[in-house]
Design a protein around this motif. Structure first.
Motif, PDB file in Angstrom:
ATOM      1  N   LEU A 150     -59.469-108.697  13.475  1.00  0.00           N
ATOM      2  CA  LEU A 150     -60.018-108.140  12.862  1.00  0.00           C
ATOM      3  C   LEU A 150     -61.382-108.332  12.330  1.00  0.00           C
ATOM      4  CD1 LEU A 150     -62.657-106.791  14.342  1.00  0.00           C
ATOM      5  CD2 LEU A 150     -61.393-104.206  13.179  1.00  0.00           C
ATOM      6  N   PRO A 151     -60.483-108.284  11.293  1.00  0.00           N
ATOM      7  CA  PRO A 151     -61.597-108.769   9.949  1.00  0.00           C
ATOM      8  C   PRO A 151     -61.981-110.398  10.120  1.00  0.00           C
ATOM      9  CG  PRO A 151     -58.929-108.210   9.308  1.00  0.00           C
ATOM     10  CD  PRO A 151     -58.961-107.986  10.720  1.00  0.00           C
ATOM     11  N   ALA A 152     -60.847-111.222  10.704  1.00  0.00           N
ATOM     12  CA  ALA A 152     -61.443-112.821  10.908  1.00  0.00           C
ATOM     13  C   ALA A 152     -62.552-112.043  12.152  1.00  0.00           C
ATOM     14  CB  ALA A 152     -60.065-113.603  10.901  1.00  0.00           C
ATOM     15  N   VAL A 153     -63.047-112.336  12.599  1.00  0.00           N
ATOM     16  CA  VAL A 153     -64.337-111.660  13.672  1.00  0.00           C
ATOM     17  C   VAL A 153     -65.078-111.046  12.629  1.00  0.00           C
ATOM     18  CG1 VAL A 153     -65.175-110.037  15.486  1.00  0.00           C
ATOM     19  CG2 VAL A 153     -62.380-111.152  15.875  1.00  0.00           C
TER      20      VAL A 153
ATOM     21  N   ALA B 171     -71.987-116.026  10.149  1.00  0.00           N
ATOM     22  CA  ALA B 171     -73.441-116.101  11.224  1.00  0.00           C
ATOM     23  C   ALA B 171     -74.442-115.499  11.078  1.00  0.00           C
ATOM     24  CB  ALA B 171     -72.854-116.139  12.437  1.00  0.00           C
ATOM     25  N   ASN B 172     -74.444-113.947  10.358  1.00  0.00           N
ATOM     26  CA  ASN B 172     -75.563-113.513  10.482  1.00  0.00           C
ATOM     27  C   ASN B 172     -76.353-113.016   9.151  1.00  0.00           C
ATOM     28  OD1 ASN B 172     -76.616-112.464  13.892  1.00  0.00           O
ATOM     29  ND2 ASN B 172     -73.951-111.911  13.086  1.00  0.00           N
ATOM     30  N   GLY B 173     -75.586-113.454   8.218  1.00  0.00           N
ATOM     31  CA  GLY B 173     -75.835-112.955   7.214  1.00  0.00           C
ATOM     32  C   GLY B 173     -75.932-111.546   6.633  1.00  0.00           C
ATOM     33  N   GLN B 174     -75.644-110.744   7.012  1.00  0.00           N
ATOM     34  CA  GLN B 174     -75.038-109.335   7.068  1.00  0.00           C
ATOM     35  C   GLN B 174     -74.123-108.410   7.599  1.00  0.00           C
ATOM     36  OE1 GLN B 174     -78.857-107.750   9.430  1.00  0.00           O
ATOM     37  NE2 GLN B 174     -77.239-108.112  11.219  1.00  0.00           N
ATOM     38  N   CYS B 175     -74.144-107.150   6.244  1.00  0.00           N
ATOM     39  CA  CYS B 175     -72.600-106.455   7.187  1.00  0.00           C
ATOM     40  C   CYS B 175     -73.364-106.005   8.227  1.00  0.00           C
ATOM     41  CB  CYS B 175     -72.842-105.419   5.631  1.00  0.00           C
ATOM     42  SG  CYS B 175     -70.851-104.665   5.912  1.00  0.00           S
ATOM     43  N   ILE B 176     -72.140-105.434   8.684  1.00  0.00           N
ATOM     44  CA  ILE B 176     -71.779-104.800  10.120  1.00  0.00           C
ATOM     45  C   ILE B 176     -72.165-103.539   9.728  1.00  0.00           C
ATOM     46  CG2 ILE B 176     -70.380-106.415  10.954  1.00  0.00           C
ATOM     47  CD1 ILE B 176     -67.894-104.085  10.764  1.00  0.00           C
ATOM     48  N   GLY B 177     -72.660-102.714  10.651  1.00  0.00           N
ATOM     49  CA  GLY B 177     -73.170-101.457  10.471  1.00  0.00           C
ATOM     50  C   GLY B 177     -72.941-100.490  12.225  1.00  0.00           C
TER      51      GLY B 177
ATOM     52  N   VAL C 114     -70.616-103.061  15.664  1.00  0.00           N
ATOM     53  CA  VAL C 114     -68.845-102.321  15.502  1.00  0.00           C
ATOM     54  C   VAL C 114     -68.496-103.051  16.353  1.00  0.00           C
ATOM     55  CG1 VAL C 114     -67.419-100.222  14.797  1.00  0.00           C
ATOM     56  CG2 VAL C 114     -69.172-101.078  13.410  1.00  0.00           C
ATOM     57  N   SER C 115     -69.215-102.026  18.002  1.00  0.00           N
ATOM     58  CA  SER C 115     -67.837-102.574  19.004  1.00  0.00           C
ATOM     59  C   SER C 115     -68.205-103.640  19.943  1.00  0.00           C
ATOM     60  CB  SER C 115     -68.869-100.900  20.601  1.00  0.00           C
ATOM     61  OG  SER C 115     -70.053-101.522  20.682  1.00  0.00           O
ATOM     62  N   ASN C 116     -68.889-104.595  19.604  1.00  0.00           N
ATOM     63  CA  ASN C 116     -69.093-106.089  19.613  1.00  0.00           C
ATOM     64  C   ASN C 116     -68.180-106.725  19.545  1.00  0.00           C
ATOM     65  OD1 ASN C 116     -70.638-105.847  21.859  1.00  0.00           O
ATOM     66  ND2 ASN C 116     -72.693-106.847  20.365  1.00  0.00           N
ATOM     67  N   CYS C 117     -67.104-105.729  17.799  1.00  0.00           N
ATOM     68  CA  CYS C 117     -66.828-106.791  16.952  1.00  0.00           C
ATOM     69  C   CYS C 117     -64.913-106.612  17.674  1.00  0.00           C
ATOM     70  CB  CYS C 117     -66.134-106.104  15.430  1.00  0.00           C
ATOM     71  SG  CYS C 117     -67.793-107.316  14.907  1.00  0.00           S
ATOM     72  N   VAL C 118     -65.105-105.333  17.610  1.00  0.00           N
ATOM     73  CA  VAL C 118     -63.659-104.842  17.980  1.00  0.00           C
ATOM     74  C   VAL C 118     -62.903-105.157  19.604  1.00  0.00           C
ATOM     75  CG1 VAL C 118     -62.534-102.685  18.984  1.00  0.00           C
ATOM     76  CG2 VAL C 118     -63.789-102.885  16.997  1.00  0.00           C
ATOM     77  N   ALA C 119     -63.981-105.542  20.290  1.00  0.00           N
ATOM     78  CA  ALA C 119     -64.310-106.221  21.665  1.00  0.00           C
ATOM     79  C   ALA C 119     -64.064-107.499  21.783  1.00  0.00           C
ATOM     80  CB  ALA C 119     -65.545-106.251  22.675  1.00  0.00           C
ATOM     81  N   HIS C 120     -64.249-108.476  21.002  1.00  0.00           N
ATOM     82  CA  HIS C 120     -63.610-109.894  20.372  1.00  0.00           C
ATOM     83  C   HIS C 120     -62.702-109.748  20.027  1.00  0.00           C
ATOM     84  CE1 HIS C 120     -66.873-111.714  21.640  1.00  0.00           C
ATOM     85  NE2 HIS C 120     -68.240-111.017  20.588  1.00  0.00           N
ATOM     86  N   ALA C 121     -61.617-108.824  18.852  1.00  0.00           N
ATOM     87  CA  ALA C 121     -60.897-108.999  18.024  1.00  0.00           C
ATOM     88  C   ALA C 121     -59.147-108.319  19.542  1.00  0.00           C
ATOM     89  CB  ALA C 121     -60.636-107.610  17.252  1.00  0.00           C
ATOM     90  N   TYR C 122     -60.102-107.914  20.725  1.00  0.00           N
ATOM     91  CA  TYR C 122     -59.052-107.417  21.477  1.00  0.00           C
ATOM     92  C   TYR C 122     -58.713-108.912  22.491  1.00  0.00           C
ATOM     93  CZ  TYR C 122     -57.440-102.747  20.462  1.00  0.00           C
ATOM     94  OH  TYR C 122     -57.062-101.757  20.303  1.00  0.00           O
ATOM     95  N   ARG C 123     -60.359-109.607  23.042  1.00  0.00           N
ATOM     96  CA  ARG C 123     -60.501-110.587  23.316  1.00  0.00           C
ATOM     97  C   ARG C 123     -59.310-111.568  23.296  1.00  0.00           C
ATOM     98  NH1 ARG C 123     -66.296-110.274  24.166  1.00  0.00           N
ATOM     99  NH2 ARG C 123     -66.617-109.262  25.745  1.00  0.00           N
ATOM    100  N   PHE C 124     -59.274-112.047  21.701  1.00  0.00           N
ATOM    101  CA  PHE C 124     -58.405-112.511  20.353  1.00  0.00           C
ATOM    102  C   PHE C 124     -56.867-112.433  20.852  1.00  0.00           C
ATOM    103  CE2 PHE C 124     -61.476-113.407  18.403  1.00  0.00           C
ATOM    104  CZ  PHE C 124     -61.606-115.650  17.881  1.00  0.00           C
TER     105      PHE C 124
END
Length: 82
Positions: A38-41, A48-54, A59-69
């Motif tokens: 998750l931290p790397a995601v 890539a987006n030049g902004q912090c998540i929020g 958030v749910s996309n980042c978590v979904a990607h972490a579980y894909r990894f």
């Protein structure tokens, strides 16, 4: 085993009043791998987006990607064990 068939990352003996009564399963390997990814995601998203998540969507996309990894890591472990 949990419902993903991946086992647990840190099973330990469980004690009560100094007597062993079983195994404390701990976190699943899938959850452990996802937490490590998750931290790397998040960092990749921010870079890539030049902004912090929020937003909930991000958030749910980042978590979904972490579980894909995590799922890919478990699949690779399974292939290597065969």
């Amino acid at each position: 085993m949990n419902n993903h068939g991946d086992g647990h990352a840190f099973p330990t003996d469980a004690y009560y009043d100094d007597k062993r009564y079983g195994i404390e399963e701990g976190i699943s390997k899938r959850d452990y791998f996802a937490a490590k990814a998750l931290p790397a995601v998040i960092a990749a998203y921010v870079e890539a987006n030049g902004q912090c998540i929020g937003t909930d969507h991000v958030v749910s996309n980042c978590v979904a990607h972490a579980y894909r990894f995590a799922d890919a890591m478990l699949a690779e472990r399974k292939k290597r064990a065969s």
